[in-house]
Scaffold this motif. Structure first.
Motif, PDB file in Angstrom:
ATOM      1  N   GLY A 194      10.090  -2.796  -5.241  1.00  0.00           N
ATOM      2  CA  GLY A 194      11.025  -2.697  -4.132  1.00  0.00           C
ATOM      3  C   GLY A 194      10.389  -3.065  -2.809  1.00  0.00           C
ATOM      4  N   ASN A 195       9.107  -2.761  -2.657  1.00  0.00           N
ATOM      5  CA  ASN A 195       8.381  -3.114  -1.445  1.00  0.00           C
ATOM      6  C   ASN A 195       8.272  -4.630  -1.304  1.00  0.00           C
ATOM      7  OD1 ASN A 195       6.881  -2.820   0.878  1.00  0.00           O
ATOM      8  ND2 ASN A 195       5.181  -1.733  -0.076  1.00  0.00           N
ATOM      9  N   VAL A 196       7.916  -5.293  -2.410  1.00  0.00           N
ATOM     10  CA  VAL A 196       7.828  -6.756  -2.394  1.00  0.00           C
ATOM     11  C   VAL A 196       9.206  -7.378  -2.175  1.00  0.00           C
ATOM     12  CG1 VAL A 196       7.224  -8.793  -3.763  1.00  0.00           C
ATOM     13  CG2 VAL A 196       5.741  -6.776  -3.812  1.00  0.00           C
ATOM     14  N   ILE A 226       0.896  -6.701   5.451  1.00  0.00           N
ATOM     15  CA  ILE A 226       0.572  -5.348   4.984  1.00  0.00           C
ATOM     16  C   ILE A 226       1.897  -4.621   4.831  1.00  0.00           C
ATOM     17  CG2 ILE A 226      -0.664  -3.214   5.508  1.00  0.00           C
ATOM     18  CD1 ILE A 226      -2.386  -5.016   7.466  1.00  0.00           C
ATOM     19  N   LEU A 227       2.254  -4.295   3.600  1.00  0.00           N
ATOM     20  CA  LEU A 227       3.567  -3.731   3.292  1.00  0.00           C
ATOM     21  C   LEU A 227       3.386  -2.273   2.876  1.00  0.00           C
ATOM     22  CD1 LEU A 227       4.862  -6.734   1.141  1.00  0.00           C
ATOM     23  CD2 LEU A 227       5.115  -6.395   3.613  1.00  0.00           C
ATOM     24  N   SER A 228       3.736  -1.368   3.769  1.00  0.00           N
ATOM     25  CA  SER A 228       3.454   0.054   3.551  1.00  0.00           C
ATOM     26  C   SER A 228       4.672   0.799   3.030  1.00  0.00           C
ATOM     27  CB  SER A 228       2.977   0.703   4.849  1.00  0.00           C
ATOM     28  OG  SER A 228       2.845   2.101   4.684  1.00  0.00           O
ATOM     29  N   ASP A 229       4.423   1.660   2.053  1.00  0.00           N
ATOM     30  CA  ASP A 229       5.409   2.614   1.570  1.00  0.00           C
ATOM     31  C   ASP A 229       4.962   4.048   1.863  1.00  0.00           C
ATOM     32  OD1 ASP A 229       7.677   1.413   0.610  1.00  0.00           O
ATOM     33  OD2 ASP A 229       6.915   1.099  -1.414  1.00  0.00           O
ATOM     34  N   SER A 230       3.958   4.220   2.709  1.00  0.00           N
ATOM     35  CA  SER A 230       3.405   5.551   2.983  1.00  0.00           C
ATOM     36  C   SER A 230       4.445   6.423   3.677  1.00  0.00           C
ATOM     37  CB  SER A 230       2.151   5.443   3.847  1.00  0.00           C
ATOM     38  OG  SER A 230       1.160   4.680   3.193  1.00  0.00           O
ATOM     39  N   ARG A 231       4.468   7.702   3.316  1.00  0.00           N
ATOM     40  CA  ARG A 231       5.448   8.630   3.859  1.00  0.00           C
ATOM     41  C   ARG A 231       4.834   9.625   4.841  1.00  0.00           C
ATOM     42  NH1 ARG A 231       8.016   5.430   2.441  1.00  0.00           N
ATOM     43  NH2 ARG A 231       9.357   6.046   4.126  1.00  0.00           N
ATOM     44  N   ASP A 232       3.543   9.905   4.691  1.00  0.00           N
ATOM     45  CA  ASP A 232       2.876  10.877   5.557  1.00  0.00           C
ATOM     46  C   ASP A 232       2.630  10.234   6.930  1.00  0.00           C
ATOM     47  OD1 ASP A 232       1.092  12.565   6.893  1.00  0.00           O
ATOM     48  OD2 ASP A 232       0.127  13.210   5.042  1.00  0.00           O
ATOM     49  N   PRO A 233       3.146  10.817   8.025  1.00  0.00           N
ATOM     50  CA  PRO A 233       2.957  10.177   9.342  1.00  0.00           C
ATOM     51  C   PRO A 233       1.500  10.022   9.731  1.00  0.00           C
ATOM     52  CG  PRO A 233       3.887  12.390   9.563  1.00  0.00           C
ATOM     53  CD  PRO A 233       3.956  12.037   8.121  1.00  0.00           C
ATOM     54  N   ASP A 234       0.633  10.951   9.313  1.00  0.00           N
ATOM     55  CA  ASP A 234      -0.791  10.790   9.617  1.00  0.00           C
ATOM     56  C   ASP A 234      -1.358   9.540   8.968  1.00  0.00           C
ATOM     57  OD1 ASP A 234      -1.863  12.597  11.446  1.00  0.00           O
ATOM     58  OD2 ASP A 234      -1.839  14.227   9.993  1.00  0.00           O
ATOM     59  N   ILE A 294       0.845  -1.198   0.000  1.00  0.00           N
ATOM     60  CA  ILE A 294       0.000   0.000   0.000  1.00  0.00           C
ATOM     61  C   ILE A 294       0.877   1.243   0.000  1.00  0.00           C
ATOM     62  CG2 ILE A 294      -2.043  -1.035   1.043  1.00  0.00           C
ATOM     63  CD1 ILE A 294      -1.106  -0.085   3.749  1.00  0.00           C
ATOM     64  N   TYR A 295       0.319   2.325  -0.531  1.00  0.00           N
ATOM     65  CA  TYR A 295       1.010   3.614  -0.555  1.00  0.00           C
ATOM     66  C   TYR A 295      -0.036   4.719  -0.523  1.00  0.00           C
ATOM     67  CZ  TYR A 295       3.905   7.511  -2.186  1.00  0.00           C
ATOM     68  OH  TYR A 295       4.545   8.719  -2.306  1.00  0.00           O
ATOM     69  N   HIS A 296      -0.205   5.323   0.659  1.00  0.00           N
ATOM     70  CA  HIS A 296      -1.143   6.437   0.846  1.00  0.00           C
ATOM     71  C   HIS A 296      -2.556   6.090   0.377  1.00  0.00           C
ATOM     72  CE1 HIS A 296       2.222   9.711   1.076  1.00  0.00           C
ATOM     73  NE2 HIS A 296       2.198   8.903   2.120  1.00  0.00           N
ATOM     74  N   GLU A 297      -3.004   4.902   0.729  1.00  0.00           N
ATOM     75  CA  GLU A 297      -4.363   4.487   0.411  1.00  0.00           C
ATOM     76  C   GLU A 297      -5.304   4.836   1.568  1.00  0.00           C
ATOM     77  OE1 GLU A 297      -5.259   3.312  -2.423  1.00  0.00           O
ATOM     78  OE2 GLU A 297      -3.330   2.775  -3.322  1.00  0.00           O
ATOM     79  N   ALA A 339       0.998   8.492  -6.299  1.00  0.00           N
ATOM     80  CA  ALA A 339       0.088   8.759  -5.180  1.00  0.00           C
ATOM     81  C   ALA A 339      -1.007   7.717  -5.155  1.00  0.00           C
ATOM     82  CB  ALA A 339      -0.511  10.158  -5.304  1.00  0.00           C
ATOM     83  N   GLY A 340      -1.714   7.644  -4.026  1.00  0.00           N
ATOM     84  CA  GLY A 340      -2.852   6.742  -3.932  1.00  0.00           C
ATOM     85  C   GLY A 340      -3.969   7.176  -4.859  1.00  0.00           C
TER      86      GLY A 340
END
Length: 696
Positions: free
Chosen positions: A189-191, A145-153, A113-116, A507-508
């Motif tokens: 890269g996440n996988v 659950i493999l996250s690439d999200s950058r926003d701390p929120d 996931i990335y900013h979903e 982006a998501g």
């Protein structure tokens, strides 16, 4: 299992059959293209006697051959379904009893996931978990659950939702969460990060997208097929689009669900064990994937240098090069995804895919040892976007030809023509009409062939009945005609941007918002001006040429209202209420889909605080995030973190950048200090007011 073992696995004699089918396909495609090109030569006034006409001929032949491939693929699918299915497919090789007796192996279910939207995405995973649980085989599966999200929120909310989900499902020790601190090489890269850490825990991995849903029975069936077929490295399903709300999404959903039956069946029959991987809703054999499918950075220049953006086709090609088979199995069913809700969202996605697909040109031409079928899959993916500037080029050359014939005197001895006798320009309108009808047949006949297939297999009721199905197909054709020039113009810009190596933002995906008039006018204005200008120029040249230009110019002129009205959920639901654009999944009860809708619709009862504020103030959240954080207070970073914490406590998180706030949220000691300091804050401070909202 290495490539030698794969080759030693039982051979089902499919390769010779695949070569025969591909030869027949190429014979039909190139034969039909040769006839159409001959017709075009006689339609052109100088019969290819000028450089301009030769350019038109070359572009026409390339484009005609490309759409002929799609036409004959659908015809192959129709014939195969008419004869009872492909007896060489993986499903046909094994009986149901044989499958049921096959033991399962440990399988990882991956959700990169990335900013979903966090609640929406993890609710889908929850529905998949519950459906596997209903098969009685949950002990063979682990979920990551493999996250690439950058926003701390975002990623703080992900961590909280993961913990809640694991407790609710009783999945502690079975559902894992991992966020990469450094986002390298996109989804691949996440996988790869997962495989380096946990790859050897499982035999197979099922890869999902944020919008993917797969039934438990389908996933279990895929594992058993892989157990019975040791030579298969990747097994790809054919996902159906579901849950469309806007008119645009429902059009895409209907087209995918209704037409893909023929296209996917034909494609699977032609590719056989040399199929492509689409990046999601598939199962992969982990050991050979880890050994053979690592992606190196491209060594070229511009877009042909750096990380590979569209990884899936490349990984399938590498798996094939290692001696493993890759199969597409449309008969599996129970595999779903969702469509972008608006034209703007689809085009934003295409802007990323265009660059990734164009990168494949380097791999197709320079990578050694790849199978011919995989090189052709690369070419097909490239043409999905390059076809647009080629069509645009053909229209430009046609306009120049019309202008020359209208504004310039007739050339009886055009360039390249030698001899004592002049070359008389000739027009053959009846041939031009026949050529136009032939091209339209390639584009639209498969759609009506799908209706015949539905009648033969008694599927019309699932799509609202024969009359409503026919009306739905006509509506889809009208919308596709309106969208084709808009996509052509957009994809042409994307290809040019990719070749110029313009940087892109990932982006998501938007899943709910409709397109505003302002947004539509801003994004579609260049195309609207182009369409209006071209149509006006065509009118000044010749009345017939003006009418010929309208099928392209008019959709461009109407692009803004088209984008706005297609984004409307109300129009999509109105057609659904009239049983138009229906798909079978909307006519029958499916536990997986009902679960996903119910889980996603549940209201979240958290306070009005942001995830970051909750991570600081709520003790349970703070302890969870501390447990997942690390000690980063080493060297100069200690003073930097202490400064950030002090500023945040004094003035609130808005005074910090996203990067600084992420550093605090990733550091165990900083989270502890923030929690204690915020609860000591004066009532009129930022944190004092936040505590008041928390108590409310």
């Amino acid at each position: 299992m290495d490539s030698t073992a794969a080759r030693a696995a039982p051979e089902h004699r499919w390769r010779g059959i695949a070569n025969l089918r591909r030869a027949v396909l190429m014979l039909f495609v190139f034969g039909q293209t040769a006839v159409a090109s001959y017709y075009l030569l006689w339609v052109l006034p100088y019969h290819g006697g000028t450089a301009l006409e030769l350019g038109m001929l070359v572009l026409f032949a390339i484009l005609y051959a490309w759409i002929a491939v799609g036409f004959w693929t659908a015809v192959f699918g129709f014939v195969i379904r008419l004869t009872g299915g492909d007896r060489h497919s993986m499903l046909k090789r094994h009986t149901e009893a044989e499958l049921l007796k096959t033991p399962l192996a440990k399988t990882a279910v991956l959700l990169p996931i990335y900013h979903e939207p966090v609640h929406w995405t993890l609710s889908g995973l929850k529905a998949v978990y519950r459906d596997i649980e209903r098969t009685g085989q949950i002990e063979h599966f682990e979920f990551y659950i493999l996250s690439d999200s950058r926003d701390p929120d975002v990623w703080l909310e992900e961590q909280t939702a993961w913990s809640k989900l694991a407790k609710e499902l009783g999945g502690e020790g079975r559902i894992f969460y991992r966020r990469r601190p450094v986002n390298l090489n996109y989804k691949s890269g996440n996988v790869a990060d997962f495989l380096r850490r946990w790859g050897r825990r499982s035999t197979y991995m099922v890869v999902l997208d944020a919008d993917s849903l797969m039934s438990g029975s389908t996933i279990v069936r895929m594992v058993r097929l892989m157990q019975l077929e040791p030579a298969v490295g990747i097994l790809q399903t054919n996902p159906s689009i579901i849950n469309g709300q806007s008119l645009f999404a429902r059009i895409q959903q209907f087209a995918n669900r209704f037409y893909s039956t023929l296209f996917a069946t034909g494609l699977a029959a032609i590719q056989m064990g040399d199929a492509a991987f689409w990046g999601h809703n598939a199962i992969l054999r982990i050991e050979p994937f880890m050994k053979h499918c690592g992606l190196r950075k491209l060594p070229g220049f511009g877009i042909f240098g750096g990380p590979i953006m569209s990884h899936d086709f490349v990984e399938a090609a590498y798996m094939g090069r290692a001696g493993y088979e890759v199969w597409l199995e449309p008969g599996l069913g129970g595999s779903y995804e969702e469509s972008p809700p608006t034209l703007a969202d689809e085009l934003a996605r295409d802007s990323r895919w265009a660059k990734g697909n164009l990168q494949h040109l380097w791999i197709m031409l320079r990578e050694p040892g790849l199978r011919f079928a995989h090189r052709m899959a690369f070419l097909n993916g490239i043409m999905a976007y390059v076809a647009s500037p080629l069509w645009l080029g053909f229209l430009i050359l046609t306009t120049i030809e019309a202008a020359n014939m209208t504004l310039s005197p007739i050339e009886y001895f055009p360039e390249g023509h030698q001899g004592l006798f002049p070359l008389w320009p000739e027009w053959r309108p009846e041939w031009a009409l026949g050529l136009a009808l032939s091209t339209l047949a390639l584009l639209f006949f498969p759609k009506f062939l799908a209706i015949i297939d539905a009648v033969i297999h008694r599927l019309t009721k699932d799509f609202g009945g024969l009359f409503r199905l026919f009306c739905s197909v006509l509506l889809e054709i009208v919308i596709s005609v309106l969208l084709a020039p808009v996509r052509m113009w957009a994809h042409s810009r994307y290809v040019l941007s990719a070749l110029l190596n313009v940087s892109l933002q990932w982006a998501g995906q938007n899943r709910t918002e409709e397109t505003s008039w302002k947004e539509a006018l801003i994004t579609q204005l260049p195309g609207m001006l182009l369409g209006a200008g071209w149509s006006a120029f065509a009118w000044s040249l010749d009345t017939m040429f003006f009418f010929w230009s309208l099928p392209v110019a008019l959709p461009l002129i109407l692009a803004a209202p088209t984008a706005v009205y297609l984004s409307r959920n109300s129009l999509g639901q109105a057609l659904k209420n009239r049983r138009l654009l229906l798909i079978p999944e909307e006519n029958k009860t499916m536990t997986l889909l009902e679960d996903a809708i119910r889980f996603r619709s549940r209201e979240q009862t958290d306070s009005t605080l942001t995830p970051l504020e909750q991570a600081v103030l709520r003790l349970d959240h703070n302890r969870l995030h501390q447990a997942l954080a690390w000690d980063h207070r080493r060297g100069s970073r200690k003073a930097e973190l202490e400064s950030c914490v002090a500023r945040c406590l004094a003035e609130g998180p808005d005074v910090l950048s996203r990067s600084e706030m992420s550093q605090i949220a990733r550091d165990r000691e900083s989270l502890r200090v923030m929690h204690e300091g915020a609860w000591r804050a004066p009532p009129d401070s930022f944190w004092g007011r936040a505590i008041g909202r928390l108590r409310l």
